[in-house]
Design a protein around this motif. Structure first.
Motif, short mmCIF file in Angstrom:
data_model
loop_
_atom_site.label_atom_id
_atom_site.label_comp_id
_atom_site.label_asym_id
_atom_site.label_seq_id
_atom_site.Cartn_x
_atom_site.Cartn_y
_atom_site.Cartn_z
N ALA A 18 77.62 18.44 -30.75
CA ALA A 18 77.80 17.84 -32.07
C ALA A 18 78.51 18.82 -33.01
O ALA A 18 79.37 18.42 -33.79
N ALA A 19 78.17 20.10 -32.93
CA ALA A 19 78.81 21.10 -33.78
C ALA A 19 80.30 21.23 -33.43
O ALA A 19 81.14 21.34 -34.34
N ILE A 20 80.62 21.18 -32.16
CA ILE A 20 82.01 21.24 -31.73
C ILE A 20 82.77 20.02 -32.25
O ILE A 20 83.87 20.13 -32.79
N ARG A 68 75.20 17.47 -43.90
CA ARG A 68 74.32 17.72 -45.05
C ARG A 68 74.03 19.21 -45.24
O ARG A 68 74.08 19.72 -46.34
N VAL A 69 73.72 19.88 -44.13
CA VAL A 69 73.39 21.31 -44.21
C VAL A 69 74.60 22.12 -44.67
O VAL A 69 74.50 22.96 -45.57
N ARG A 70 75.75 21.87 -44.07
CA ARG A 70 76.94 22.65 -44.43
C ARG A 70 77.39 22.36 -45.85
O ARG A 70 77.88 23.25 -46.54
N LYS A 71 77.22 21.12 -46.29
CA LYS A 71 77.56 20.79 -47.68
C LYS A 71 76.63 21.53 -48.64
O LYS A 71 77.07 22.08 -49.64
N GLU A 75 77.75 24.27 -51.38
CA GLU A 75 77.43 24.13 -52.80
C GLU A 75 76.66 25.33 -53.33
O GLU A 75 76.89 25.79 -54.45
N GLN A 76 75.76 25.85 -52.51
CA GLN A 76 75.00 27.03 -52.91
C GLN A 76 75.93 28.24 -53.05
O GLN A 76 75.79 29.02 -53.99
N GLU A 77 76.86 28.39 -52.14
CA GLU A 77 77.82 29.49 -52.22
C GLU A 77 78.70 29.36 -53.46
O GLU A 77 79.00 30.34 -54.13
N GLN A 78 79.09 28.12 -53.78
CA GLN A 78 79.93 27.89 -54.95
C GLN A 78 79.19 28.16 -56.24
O GLN A 78 79.79 28.56 -57.23
N TYR A 94 84.20 21.15 -45.33
CA TYR A 94 83.15 20.42 -44.65
C TYR A 94 83.52 18.95 -44.60
O TYR A 94 84.32 18.48 -45.38
N LEU A 95 82.96 18.27 -43.66
CA LEU A 95 83.22 16.85 -43.48
C LEU A 95 82.45 16.08 -44.53
O LEU A 95 81.23 16.13 -44.56
N GLU A 96 83.15 15.40 -45.41
CA GLU A 96 82.50 14.66 -46.49
C GLU A 96 81.67 13.50 -45.94
O GLU A 96 80.55 13.28 -46.34
N SER A 97 82.24 12.74 -45.03
CA SER A 97 81.54 11.59 -44.47
C SER A 97 82.21 11.20 -43.16
O SER A 97 83.39 11.44 -42.96
#
Length: 105
Positions: A18-20, A68-71, A75-78, A94-97
């Motif tokens: 899934a990550a790939i 969700r996790v990567r978003k 956001e936390q990094e930003q 990141y993939l929005e949707s």
């Protein structure tokens, strides 16, 4: 064309697959180039192997969780960066949707 082979018997490797797949769907060159991605469910003939429809569902769930996790991480990094830095990086990374970007056919 990208071919991703998923072992239908090894459920512990599904998050890696899934990550790939997520990374491929997040790659702007792949998306804008309309590169087809083939997901092959290997070992379907083995006893207790997951059916392709189950693998499809599980991959979609894993990808949504990754999204969700990567978003959230992004956001936390930003939040720690200046507003100028945020403007330069918004909308990518990141993939929005999955809607409109990927479907199992």
């Amino acid at each position: 064309m990208i071919v991703l082979v998923v072992d239908s018997k090894d459920k512990e490797k599904l998050p890696e697959a899934a990550a790939i797949l997520y990374d491929a769907l997040s790659d702007i060159e792949i998306v804008t180039g309309n590169v087809p991605i083939l997901v092959v469910c290997n070992k379907q003939d083995v006893v207790f192997a997951k059916r392709a429809t189950i693998i499809e569902r599980d991959l979609q769930q894993e990808i949504e969780q990754l999204r969700r996790v990567r978003k959230a991480v992004r956001e936390q990094e930003q939040d720690g960066q200046s507003i100028v830095d945020n403007a330069d990086q918004s909308g990518s990374g990141y993939l929005e949707s999955l809607k409109g970007k990927f479907s199992f056919d």
